[in-house]
Design a protein around this motif. Structure first.
Motif, PDB file in Angstrom:
ATOM      1  N   ALA A   1      -2.978   0.826   7.202  1.00 53.66           N
ATOM      2  CA  ALA A   1      -2.718   2.209   7.610  1.00 53.66           C
ATOM      3  C   ALA A   1      -1.231   2.502   7.736  1.00 53.66           C
ATOM      4  CB  ALA A   1      -3.421   2.479   8.933  1.00 53.66           C
ATOM      5  N   ILE A   2      -0.471   1.573   8.294  1.00 47.58           N
ATOM      6  CA  ILE A   2       0.950   1.835   8.499  1.00 47.58           C
ATOM      7  C   ILE A   2       1.692   1.866   7.165  1.00 47.58           C
ATOM      8  CG2 ILE A   2       3.087   0.905   9.501  1.00 47.58           C
ATOM      9  CD1 ILE A   2       1.443  -0.004  11.896  1.00 47.58           C
ATOM     10  N   LEU A   3       1.349   0.943   6.270  1.00 44.91           N
ATOM     11  CA  LEU A   3       1.985   0.979   4.954  1.00 44.91           C
ATOM     12  C   LEU A   3       1.624   2.279   4.231  1.00 44.91           C
ATOM     13  CD1 LEU A   3       1.690  -2.691   3.648  1.00 44.91           C
ATOM     14  CD2 LEU A   3       3.751  -1.460   4.319  1.00 44.91           C
ATOM     15  N   ALA A   4       0.348   2.673   4.305  1.00 46.23           N
ATOM     16  CA  ALA A   4      -0.085   3.917   3.662  1.00 46.23           C
ATOM     17  C   ALA A   4       0.645   5.115   4.280  1.00 46.23           C
ATOM     18  CB  ALA A   4      -1.593   4.082   3.801  1.00 46.23           C
ATOM     19  N   PHE A   5       0.887   5.038   5.578  1.00 43.48           N
ATOM     20  CA  PHE A   5       1.601   6.091   6.295  1.00 43.48           C
ATOM     21  C   PHE A   5       2.983   6.306   5.685  1.00 43.48           C
ATOM     22  CE2 PHE A   5       4.475   7.313   9.808  1.00 43.48           C
ATOM     23  CZ  PHE A   5       3.852   8.483  10.237  1.00 43.48           C
ATOM     24  N   TYR A   6       3.605   5.225   5.223  1.00 41.59           N
ATOM     25  CA  TYR A   6       4.916   5.329   4.581  1.00 41.59           C
ATOM     26  C   TYR A   6       4.797   5.440   3.066  1.00 41.59           C
ATOM     27  CZ  TYR A   6       6.880   4.263   9.106  1.00 41.59           C
ATOM     28  OH  TYR A   6       7.220   4.317  10.429  1.00 41.59           O
TER      29      TYR A   6
ATOM     30  N   ASP B   1      -5.733   8.310  19.250  1.00 40.77           N
ATOM     31  CA  ASP B   1      -6.584   9.084  18.354  1.00 40.77           C
ATOM     32  C   ASP B   1      -6.866   8.344  17.050  1.00 40.77           C
ATOM     33  OD1 ASP B   1      -6.730  11.200  20.074  1.00 40.77           O
ATOM     34  OD2 ASP B   1      -4.895  12.123  19.307  1.00 40.77           O
ATOM     35  N   GLY B   2      -6.047   7.346  16.768  1.00 43.65           N
ATOM     36  CA  GLY B   2      -6.212   6.628  15.512  1.00 43.65           C
ATOM     37  C   GLY B   2      -5.499   7.344  14.381  1.00 43.65           C
ATOM     38  N   ILE B   3      -5.589   6.790  13.209  1.00 45.97           N
ATOM     39  CA  ILE B   3      -4.855   7.336  12.075  1.00 45.97           C
ATOM     40  C   ILE B   3      -5.713   7.249  10.812  1.00 45.97           C
ATOM     41  CG2 ILE B   3      -3.741   5.098  11.672  1.00 45.97           C
ATOM     42  CD1 ILE B   3      -1.274   6.640  10.735  1.00 45.97           C
ATOM     43  N   ASN B   4      -5.707   8.326  10.025  1.00 47.91           N
ATOM     44  CA  ASN B   4      -6.443   8.317   8.765  1.00 47.91           C
ATOM     45  C   ASN B   4      -5.647   7.565   7.715  1.00 47.91           C
ATOM     46  OD1 ASN B   4      -8.848   9.879   9.287  1.00 47.91           O
ATOM     47  ND2 ASN B   4      -7.436  11.591   9.627  1.00 47.91           N
ATOM     48  N   THR B   5      -6.363   6.944   6.806  1.00 53.70           N
ATOM     49  CA  THR B   5      -5.661   6.227   5.760  1.00 53.70           C
ATOM     50  C   THR B   5      -6.449   6.316   4.455  1.00 53.70           C
ATOM     51  OG1 THR B   5      -4.673   4.125   5.148  1.00 53.70           O
ATOM     52  CG2 THR B   5      -6.749   4.023   6.341  1.00 53.70           C
TER      53      THR B   5
ATOM     54  N   VAL C   1      -6.163 -15.298   9.958  1.00 53.32           N
ATOM     55  CA  VAL C   1      -5.914 -14.702   8.642  1.00 53.32           C
ATOM     56  C   VAL C   1      -7.226 -14.214   8.015  1.00 53.32           C
ATOM     57  CG1 VAL C   1      -5.277 -15.256   6.276  1.00 53.32           C
ATOM     58  CG2 VAL C   1      -3.767 -15.895   8.154  1.00 53.32           C
ATOM     59  N   ILE C   2      -8.269 -15.037   8.103  1.00 52.78           N
ATOM     60  CA  ILE C   2      -9.550 -14.619   7.515  1.00 52.78           C
ATOM     61  C   ILE C   2     -10.033 -13.335   8.188  1.00 52.78           C
ATOM     62  CG2 ILE C   2     -11.969 -15.252   7.158  1.00 52.78           C
ATOM     63  CD1 ILE C   2     -11.079 -18.160   6.949  1.00 52.78           C
ATOM     64  N   CYS C   3      -9.872 -13.288   9.525  1.00 55.04           N
ATOM     65  CA  CYS C   3     -10.297 -12.076  10.230  1.00 55.04           C
ATOM     66  C   CYS C   3      -9.377 -10.901   9.883  1.00 55.04           C
ATOM     67  CB  CYS C   3     -10.309 -12.327  11.733  1.00 55.04           C
ATOM     68  SG  CYS C   3     -11.095 -11.019  12.653  1.00 55.04           S
ATOM     69  N   GLY C   4      -8.085 -11.200   9.617  1.00 52.41           N
ATOM     70  CA  GLY C   4      -7.167 -10.145   9.192  1.00 52.41           C
ATOM     71  C   GLY C   4      -7.610  -9.529   7.871  1.00 52.41           C
ATOM     72  N   VAL C   5      -8.152 -10.360   6.988  1.00 54.64           N
ATOM     73  CA  VAL C   5      -8.679  -9.851   5.724  1.00 54.64           C
ATOM     74  C   VAL C   5      -9.869  -8.923   6.004  1.00 54.64           C
ATOM     75  CG1 VAL C   5      -9.830 -10.491   3.575  1.00 54.64           C
ATOM     76  CG2 VAL C   5      -7.856 -11.797   4.374  1.00 54.64           C
ATOM     77  N   ALA C   6     -10.702  -9.319   6.973  1.00 57.01           N
ATOM     78  CA  ALA C   6     -11.810  -8.439   7.366  1.00 57.01           C
ATOM     79  C   ALA C   6     -11.261  -7.089   7.836  1.00 57.01           C
ATOM     80  CB  ALA C   6     -12.647  -9.096   8.462  1.00 57.01           C
ATOM     81  N   GLY C   7     -10.145  -7.137   8.565  1.00 58.09           N
ATOM     82  CA  GLY C   7      -9.521  -5.899   9.028  1.00 58.09           C
ATOM     83  C   GLY C   7      -9.024  -5.050   7.860  1.00 58.09           C
ATOM     84  N   PHE C   8      -8.419  -5.718   6.885  1.00 59.26           N
ATOM     85  CA  PHE C   8      -7.966  -5.030   5.671  1.00 59.26           C
ATOM     86  C   PHE C   8      -9.141  -4.298   5.016  1.00 59.26           C
ATOM     87  CE2 PHE C   8      -7.879  -5.316   1.031  1.00 59.26           C
ATOM     88  CZ  PHE C   8      -6.705  -4.651   0.722  1.00 59.26           C
ATOM     89  N   LEU C   9     -10.279  -4.975   4.927  1.00 60.26           N
ATOM     90  CA  LEU C   9     -11.455  -4.374   4.296  1.00 60.26           C
ATOM     91  C   LEU C   9     -12.019  -3.244   5.154  1.00 60.26           C
ATOM     92  CD1 LEU C   9     -13.120  -7.712   3.161  1.00 60.26           C
ATOM     93  CD2 LEU C   9     -11.998  -6.038   1.689  1.00 60.26           C
ATOM     94  N   LEU C  10     -11.975  -3.434   6.484  1.00 62.13           N
ATOM     95  CA  LEU C  10     -12.525  -2.426   7.393  1.00 62.13           C
ATOM     96  C   LEU C  10     -11.749  -1.110   7.278  1.00 62.13           C
ATOM     97  CD1 LEU C  10     -14.647  -1.931   9.597  1.00 62.13           C
ATOM     98  CD2 LEU C  10     -12.954  -2.631  11.286  1.00 62.13           C
ATOM     99  N   ALA C  11     -10.405  -1.236   7.206  1.00 61.26           N
ATOM    100  CA  ALA C  11      -9.588  -0.023   7.060  1.00 61.26           C
ATOM    101  C   ALA C  11      -9.947   0.711   5.776  1.00 61.26           C
ATOM    102  CB  ALA C  11      -8.102  -0.395   7.065  1.00 61.26           C
TER     103      ALA C  11
END
Lengths: 307, 254, 314
Positions: free
Chosen positions: C75-80, C140-144, C218-228
């Motif tokens: 989300a943050i990278l997409a924000f920029y 509120d969160g952020i759209n991406t 890291v594996i869970c971070g990948v899950a986060g990447f997919l969740l976003a």
């Protein structure tokens, strides 16, 4: 940033620390003596606030709320101990965490069903409303002073009880050397029940005092629970002295840090950057402090367990 | 690592101290083990024998004192670093990997001394570099037939054998044996003693033992520990004839 | 070896997962494809947590930290304006690794209850950090937007995203299987069984456990990447400690210390939530006591109750 404001914030910090102390005291003893992680301890804080707010709404009397809430919390605590916690003493921490997590879900939802999802109003009792001017030109609410005094009294009472009474001696012995208490032939079950019930009462009392200042709502106990964990980690498991000191430190960091840090940053960098950095940094402050304490003293400031 | 000029004891402990609160567990202790020798430590309960072993092995930090092992000071090292120098211990209370098979227990010890374990991909329990030496060692201690059994299902005596096998598998220069026959019946005790006699000379040993017959049969030298202090050191005959020892310890037994 | 019942379950499960996109498209029930995708993402998170809980004896109550870190990386990278999927993925992995390294370094110096409380507190710190970052939406969160990969692989297409998630689920299971049975895995499991003994035979266990902690993060971070990518929305709630608790429950329900158990745990938990929340919004009042009972009486989990030996292999 005037000195007066700093003084006022410090008082607020101490008062917040009092809430934390009353929650942490029971939790740290339960951890120290029974070696049980009880996540549902925050729920006792919430239930105390709800019990009190309800009785106050019915009767309008703060004193009555106090008088009824305390035994009600004792009963609640003992029921939880007998039904769930008692079966968990021999289990590992993972099981305790999950089971008491289940309790949190249950209590939060129960509160939501009974009292609704909205926050519940709770007034400051008339005889404790108003302000005093003991700091010139900065009126300070009497109720907050009452909280600080109540906290000091509770701490003193606990101290006397734990250092002077027989039960207290067993509690202390239990916190530092569990097998020994068992070897002494003490009725461990009874001791555990008493300590657990007392912890619930203290947390409930904290909820009662916090009710009129912070909002009474479902899930209100969870943030406090995490802070109580921070307090216990800093103070050392099973140590009342540690809980007192760490509660005050965390309380002051939480309130004073939040007001001073942004102001401090504004002087160091552009106000825009400070605007966004300030809140972020102050929300991390106590956790960084905790990590620092752990680094130098992995057992906390006042380790109760020796050898 | 061995200094060729400084030939001498493999283990040399000097002025070792440890207090727990007000209790003195180890009191200014001097102690050494010559290469190939079995040096036994005996003493009444609470004499500080297990603490002494834990201090040498690095599980308990000493208050002060020097521990020279194989020509180097190890007092400041962690337990795993001492193991890598060639120090192996067995535990009085059986300490094995209960959920693993017998051979995996031994393979674990071998793996610990076969380079680093940041090896993420190849299967370990079919790796001949681990399993072959593990099997050979199990045959030697007499557990060969039990290799594939989950360790918690072993009989007590067998678990004690496994305990020793795990220590041997690290390829040690010195064995610290903390009551190898603890909890064993007379028959098992005798076979354990026979095994220790069998490997005597191959390894230097510090032996802590309650069973006097075993001690006097095996040891080259004996040190008597009372309240953390060494009151006598000598050959089995000298210890038998020592009046102070008799008064403090053996007298009580008789 | 794995029992026949288990192999059969796996085979059927895998085929069902493969068949879901065409089936739901044919039946015009896209909702279920989204649900299945969500299940798989949490399955990845649960599998990674089980590496700590079930194999490493590290009771981490802060696994949501990496779910949040991975999703905020997107989300943050997409924000920029940086929507390149490879870069986002690399940052998600790198950031989760860094967070896990710091948290692990602090926590692994301690033991038992301290470990639980500190992982919990530090994760909650990240949650509060997320809330205080107004720029990225605060609470509120952020759209991406979805990450962009090759021209021929459009992640904007739900089916493509679904199969990417399935790919990562299979990959994380395969990696975990290799890890558990490798020399490294032996050290981790040995230290869960008896850490003192591990040190006595010469293993410096701290560095191995820290490495495992980072790998799981890291594996869970990948899950986060997919969740976003799935939700196209990121909120601090992903890092809330309730989320950590939920992932833990999935592991418990599925079977701690088993490779495939957490997958079934994640599916069972989210399915239960979906079904029961249709009946009542107050489903927690039922689930809370059920959880207590599960802990008391069903520790082996659904996978563990199937016949077959419980070892590293299954």
């Amino acid at each position: 940033m005037s000195l007066l404001l700093l003084l006022e914030q410090t008082l607020n910090g101490i008062q917040f620390g009092v809430f934390l102390f009353m929650i942490s005291a029971g939790l740290t003893l339960v951890l120290g003596i029974m070696n049980v992680v009880n996540l549902a301890h925050g729920s006792f804080y919430m239930l105390g606030a709800y019990y009190a707010a309800t009785i106050m709404a019915w009767t309008g009397s703060f004193i009555l709320a106090l008088v009824i809430m305390l035994p009600a919390m004792l009963i609640t605590g003992i029921v939880v101990e007998v039904l769930v916690l008692r079966t968990m003493y021999e289990r590992d921490h993972m099981d305790q965490v999950l089971a008491t997590f289940g309790l949190i879900l249950f209590f939060n939802e129960a509160v939501r069903m009974i009292w609704g999802a909205e926050s519940m109003p709770m007034d400051i009792p008339a005889f404790l409303s108003g302000h005093v001017d003991f700091i010139p030109d900065a009126p300070y609410p009497i109720f907050r002073i009452a909280i600080i005094i109540a906290g000091l009294l509770v701490a003193a009472l606990l101290y006397v009880m734990i250092t002077r009474s027989r039960t207290g001696m067993l509690i202390r012995a239990g916190a530092s050397n569990r097998p020994m208490v068992g070897a002494l032939g003490v009725n461990i079950r009874m001791l555990y029940m008493v300590v657990f019930g007392m912890g619930a009462v203290l947390a409930g009392f904290s909820g009662l005092m916090a009710g009129p200042i912070l909002s009474v709502e479902p899930g209100m106990g969870e943030d406090m629970l995490i802070l109580a964990f921070v307090v216990i980690v800093i103070g050392g498991i099973g140590s009342i002295r540690g809980a007192v000191v760490a509660s005050i430190i965390v309380g002051i960091f939480e309130t004073v840090g939040r007001s001073i840090l942004p102001a401090l940053l504004t002087q160091l960098m552009s106000s825009d950057a400070a605007q966004s950095m300030g809140p972020a940094m102050s929300s991390m402050l106590i956790y960084i402090f905790m990590a620092a304490v752990l680094f130098f003293r992995p057992e906390g400031l006042f380790p109760a367990r020796t050898g | 690592m061995t200094d060729p000029i400084l030939k001498g004891p493999i283990l040399k402990v000097q002025g070792l101290n440890k207090h727990f609160g007000g209790v003195v567990a180890t009191d200014n202790l001097d102690f050494d083990v010559e290469p190939g020798e079995i040096h036994a430590v005996i003493g009444p309960n609470g004499a500080g024998k297990t603490t002494f072993v834990a201090q040498i092995a690095g599980m308990i930090k000493s208050d002060s004192g020097s521990i020279m092992f194989d020509g180097g000071e190890i007092a400041g090292l962690s337990a795993h670093a001492r193991s890598r120098r060639g120090l192996a211990r067995s535990f009085q209370i059986t300490s094995i990997f209960k959920e693993f098979t017998v051979i995996e227990n031994v393979a674990m010890s071998i793996q610990a001394h076969d380079g680093h374990s940041f090896r993420f991909w190849r299967r370990a329990n079919t790796d001949p570099a681990l399993m072959d030496p593990a099997r050979a060692l199990l045959d030697r201690v007499g557990l060969g037939a039990r290799a594939e059994i989950v360790a918690s299902n072993l009989a007590h005596g067998e678990q004690r054998q496994l305990e020793i096998a795990m220590a041997l598998a690290t390829g040690p220069k010195l064995l610290l044996l903390d009551e190898p026959t603890a909890g064993m019946g007379p028959e098992d005790s005798q076979s354990m003693a026979a095994f220790l006699r069998d490997i005597k000379g191959e390894y230097s040993m510090l032996l802590i033992e309650h069973d006097m017959d075993t001690v006097f049969a095996l040891a080259d030298r004996i040190t008597v520990l009372v309240y953390g202090r060494a009151i006598a050191t000598g050959t089995p005959e000298e210890i038998r004839g020592n009046d102070e020892v008799r008064a403090a310890y053996l007298g009580e037994e008789a | 070896m794995m029992s026949r019942a288990k192999i059969l379950c796996l085979l059927i499960g895998f085929l069902v997962l493969v068949a879901i996109p065409p089936a739901t498209t044919a039946l015009d029930a896209d909702f279920y494809m989204g649900l299945a995708a969500r299940m798989m993402i949490f399955a990845i998170a649960a599998v990674s947590l089980d590496l700590l809980l079930g194999y490493g004896g590290m009771v981490s109550f802060g696994h949501a930290a990496y779910l949040g870190t991975g999703s905020y990386a997107v989300a943050i990278l997409a924000f920029y304006g940086i929507t390149d999927g490879f870069l986002q993925f690399a940052v998600a992995v790198g950031a989760s690794a860094l967070v896990a390294l710091i948290i692990g370094f602090i926590c692994l110096r301690t033991k038992g209850v301290y470990f639980i409380m500190i992982t919990l507190a530090l994760t909650q710190m990240l949650y509060f950090l997320g809330i205080s970052l107004e720029e990225y939406g605060g609470d509120d969160g952020i759209n991406t937007d979805r990450s962009e990969f090759f021209e021929w692989f459009d992640l904007g297409d739900d089916t493509n995203l679904y199969y990417l998630i399935l790919f990562f689920l299979v990959l994380s299971l395969w990696i975990s299987w290799r890890l558990i049975n490798s020399r490294f895995g032996m050290v981790i499991r040995g230290s869960q069984s008896n850490d003192d003994r591990m040190q006595a035979i010469g293993f410096p266990t701290f560095r191995y456990k820290l490495t495992m902690f980072v790998i799981a993060g890291v594996i869970c971070g990948v899950a986060g990447f997919l969740l976003a990518n799935l939700t196209e929305f990121v909120t601090p709630e992903y890092m809330h400690w309730f989320r950590s608790g939920e992932i833990m429950i999935m592991v418990l329900v599925g079977g701690m210390g088993t490779l495939f158990g957490p997958v079934f745990g994640a599916i069972a938990y989210l399915l239960f939530e979906e079904v029961i929340s249709d009946f009542t919004e107050h489903w927690m009042i039922i689930f809370g006591p059920i959880l207590v009972l599960l802990v008391l009486f069903a520790r082996k989990g659904v996978w563990g109750m199937l016949p077959g030996r419980e070892r590293g292999d299954d």
